[in-house]
Design an enzyme around this catalytic site. Structure first.
Site, PDB file in Angstrom:
ATOM      1  N   ASP A   1       0.843  -1.207   0.000  1.00  0.00           N
ATOM      2  CA  ASP A   1       0.000   0.000   0.000  1.00  0.00           C
ATOM      3  C   ASP A   1       0.876   1.254   0.000  1.00  0.00           C
ATOM      4  O   ASP A   1       0.361   2.376  -0.098  1.00  0.00           O
ATOM      5  CB  ASP A   1      -1.001  -0.008   1.162  1.00  0.00           C
ATOM      6  CG  ASP A   1      -0.338   0.008   2.521  1.00  0.00           C
ATOM      7  OD1 ASP A   1       0.899  -0.151   2.594  1.00  0.00           O
ATOM      8  OD2 ASP A   1      -1.062   0.175   3.529  1.00  0.00           O
ATOM      9  N   SER A   2       2.191   1.077   0.040  1.00  0.00           N
ATOM     10  CA  SER A   2       3.116   2.202  -0.184  1.00  0.00           C
ATOM     11  C   SER A   2       2.822   2.856  -1.532  1.00  0.00           C
ATOM     12  O   SER A   2       3.233   3.986  -1.781  1.00  0.00           O
ATOM     13  CB  SER A   2       4.572   1.721  -0.127  1.00  0.00           C
ATOM     14  OG  SER A   2       4.754   0.581  -0.951  1.00  0.00           O
TER      15      SER A   2
ATOM     16  N   ASP B   1      -1.209  -6.130  -0.273  1.00  0.00           N
ATOM     17  CA  ASP B   1      -1.479  -5.495   1.019  1.00  0.00           C
ATOM     18  C   ASP B   1      -2.964  -5.254   1.202  1.00  0.00           C
ATOM     19  O   ASP B   1      -3.642  -4.785   0.277  1.00  0.00           O
ATOM     20  CB  ASP B   1      -0.784  -4.124   1.077  1.00  0.00           C
ATOM     21  CG  ASP B   1       0.399  -4.105   2.026  1.00  0.00           C
ATOM     22  OD1 ASP B   1       0.538  -5.031   2.848  1.00  0.00           O
ATOM     23  OD2 ASP B   1       1.189  -3.149   1.933  1.00  0.00           O
TER      24      ASP B   1
ATOM     25  N   LYS C   1      -1.223  -9.419   2.784  1.00  0.00           N
ATOM     26  CA  LYS C   1      -0.432  -8.979   3.938  1.00  0.00           C
ATOM     27  C   LYS C   1      -1.278  -8.005   4.733  1.00  0.00           C
ATOM     28  O   LYS C   1      -2.015  -7.201   4.160  1.00  0.00           O
ATOM     29  CB  LYS C   1       0.864  -8.309   3.485  1.00  0.00           C
ATOM     30  CG  LYS C   1       1.678  -7.725   4.659  1.00  0.00           C
ATOM     31  CD  LYS C   1       3.082  -7.352   4.269  1.00  0.00           C
ATOM     32  CE  LYS C   1       3.246  -5.988   3.649  1.00  0.00           C
ATOM     33  NZ  LYS C   1       2.772  -4.859   4.469  1.00  0.00           N
TER      34      LYS C   1
ATOM     35  N   GLU D   1      -1.177  -5.525   8.591  1.00  0.00           N
ATOM     36  CA  GLU D   1      -0.331  -4.978   9.646  1.00  0.00           C
ATOM     37  C   GLU D   1      -0.923  -5.253  11.026  1.00  0.00           C
ATOM     38  O   GLU D   1      -2.142  -5.150  11.199  1.00  0.00           O
ATOM     39  CB  GLU D   1      -0.171  -3.456   9.454  1.00  0.00           C
ATOM     40  CG  GLU D   1       0.526  -3.092   8.157  1.00  0.00           C
ATOM     41  CD  GLU D   1       0.740  -1.588   7.988  1.00  0.00           C
ATOM     42  OE1 GLU D   1       0.424  -0.807   8.922  1.00  0.00           O
ATOM     43  OE2 GLU D   1       1.229  -1.200   6.919  1.00  0.00           O
TER      44      GLU D   1
ATOM     45  N   GLU E   1       9.471  -4.407  10.223  1.00  0.00           N
ATOM     46  CA  GLU E   1       9.852  -3.086   9.693  1.00  0.00           C
ATOM     47  C   GLU E   1      10.433  -2.204  10.779  1.00  0.00           C
ATOM     48  O   GLU E   1       9.838  -2.033  11.849  1.00  0.00           O
ATOM     49  CB  GLU E   1       8.636  -2.397   9.037  1.00  0.00           C
ATOM     50  CG  GLU E   1       8.994  -1.016   8.496  1.00  0.00           C
ATOM     51  CD  GLU E   1       8.028  -0.462   7.461  1.00  0.00           C
ATOM     52  OE1 GLU E   1       7.097  -1.166   7.039  1.00  0.00           O
ATOM     53  OE2 GLU E   1       8.238   0.714   7.076  1.00  0.00           O
TER      54      GLU E   1
HETATM   55  O1  KIV Z   1       3.573  -1.105   1.623  1.00  0.00           O
HETATM   56  C1  KIV Z   1       4.697  -1.585   1.496  1.00  0.00           C
HETATM   57  O2  KIV Z   1       5.388  -1.379   0.488  1.00  0.00           O
HETATM   58  C2  KIV Z   1       5.198  -2.428   2.583  1.00  0.00           C
HETATM   59  C3  KIV Z   1       6.641  -2.804   2.559  1.00  0.00           C
HETATM   60  C4  KIV Z   1       7.489  -1.631   2.740  1.00  0.00           C
HETATM   61  C5  KIV Z   1       6.951  -3.879   3.527  1.00  0.00           C
HETATM   62  O3  KIV Z   1       4.464  -2.775   3.452  1.00  0.00           O
END
Ligand code: KIV
Length: 278
Positions: free
Chosen positions: A49-50, A88, A118, A120, A186
């Site tokens: 989600d970056s 994510d 994924k 968090e 992280e």
């Molecule tokens: O959103 C993302 O790119 C991430 C990674 C930096 C682990 O969660």
């Protein structure tokens, strides 16, 4: 489609089985062309989600939506033949209840073709991780700095120094016990990340967590020098594509203004020479 149709070449159990073997190589990808570049070299392509910050200019990942993750997830899955995609779960799509998490995780998997998600969170997400994994949703967990919680954490600080170390260890163990097939650490101090890696039977994938993790992940635009708004200490730049792009665009602008581009070879003559094709 038959139940014997080919599945992806790498699936979550293969990643789990890599514990203690050669380090797992992970990069983010958000588009088909970048997925094609990442695919031959990486074990996992993470649709992080970056992308909200890197591609869409958001100030945090909090505003990223399910629709954004599905659009970019599909684009990445199309570009992969070998690496395993992981998508994510965006902020607000899983925290309310295990049922909400299941609905959205199933949608991400069904609409993108990715075999895993994924999310968090540690101990507070253990019940949700168990709910998902027992119902066919492989989960990569993510503890330490969890960027979706930037507003409660008060910034993107290292997590796990001094009094916090036991909590990060307990978070990681709770995710493993709940059935996660791997876990991102992280911005966790390197000694603690090494201890967590030794304590767990699932692979740890570090980002700013030192060399002792079972694998490493970076945001692809960071390591290529394409995202230059800020640069965390844990980022190593392997290329300066942002600088190269700036030079190329400046050269194009100068040539357009100087009527140097387009040259004859980029233009079409009014009449074709005899026997030549267009
Ligand atoms: O959103 C993302 O790119 C991430 C990674 C930096 C682990 O969660």
């Amino acid at each position: 489609m038959s139940a014997t149709a080919p599945v992806r070449p790498v699936l979550p159990p293969d990643i789990k089985a890599r514990k203690g073997a050669a380090p797992l190589v992970v990069l983010t990808a958000y588009t088909t062309p970048v997925a094609r570049l990442v695919d031959p070299h990486c074990d996992i392509a993470l649709v992080g989600d970056s992308l909200g910050m890197v591609l869409h200019g958001m100030s945090s990942t909090v505003g990223v939506t399910m629709e954004m993750m599905i659009l970019h997830g599909r684009s990445v899955v199309r570009g992969l033949t070998k690496a395993m995609p992981v998508i994510d779960m965006p902020f607000g799509s899983y925290e309310e209840s295990p049922q909400q998490a299941y609905r959205n995780a199933a949608r991400l998997m069904a609409e993108t073709g990715a075999p895993a998600v994924k999310l968090e969170g540690g101990q507070t997400m253990a019940e949700t991780i168990a709910f998902l994994t027992s119902r066919g949703v492989p989960v990569m967990a993510h503890v330490g700095l969890t960027p979706q919680s930037v507003n409660t954490l008060g910034g993107y600080k290292v997590v796990g120094r001094e009094g916090e170390a036991d909590k990060v260890m307990a978070d990681a163990k709770a995710c493993e016990a709940a059935g996660a097939f791997s876990i991102v650490l992280e911005k966790v101090p390197m000694g603690l990340a090494g201890r967590i890696t030794k304590a767990l039977t699932i692979p740890t994938i570090g980002i700013g967590a030192g060399v002792d993790c079972d694998g490493q992940v970076l945001v692809v635009d960071d390591m290529l020098g394409l995202f230059t708004e800020f640069r965390p200490k844990f980022v190593k730049r392997y290329a300066e594509l942002g600088k190269s792009a700036d030079e190329a665009i400046a050269a194009y602008a100068a040539e357009v203004r100087g009527r140097v581009f387009p040259a004859a070879e980029h233009s079409f003559p009014d009449a074709l020479p005899a026997k030549a094709k267009s």
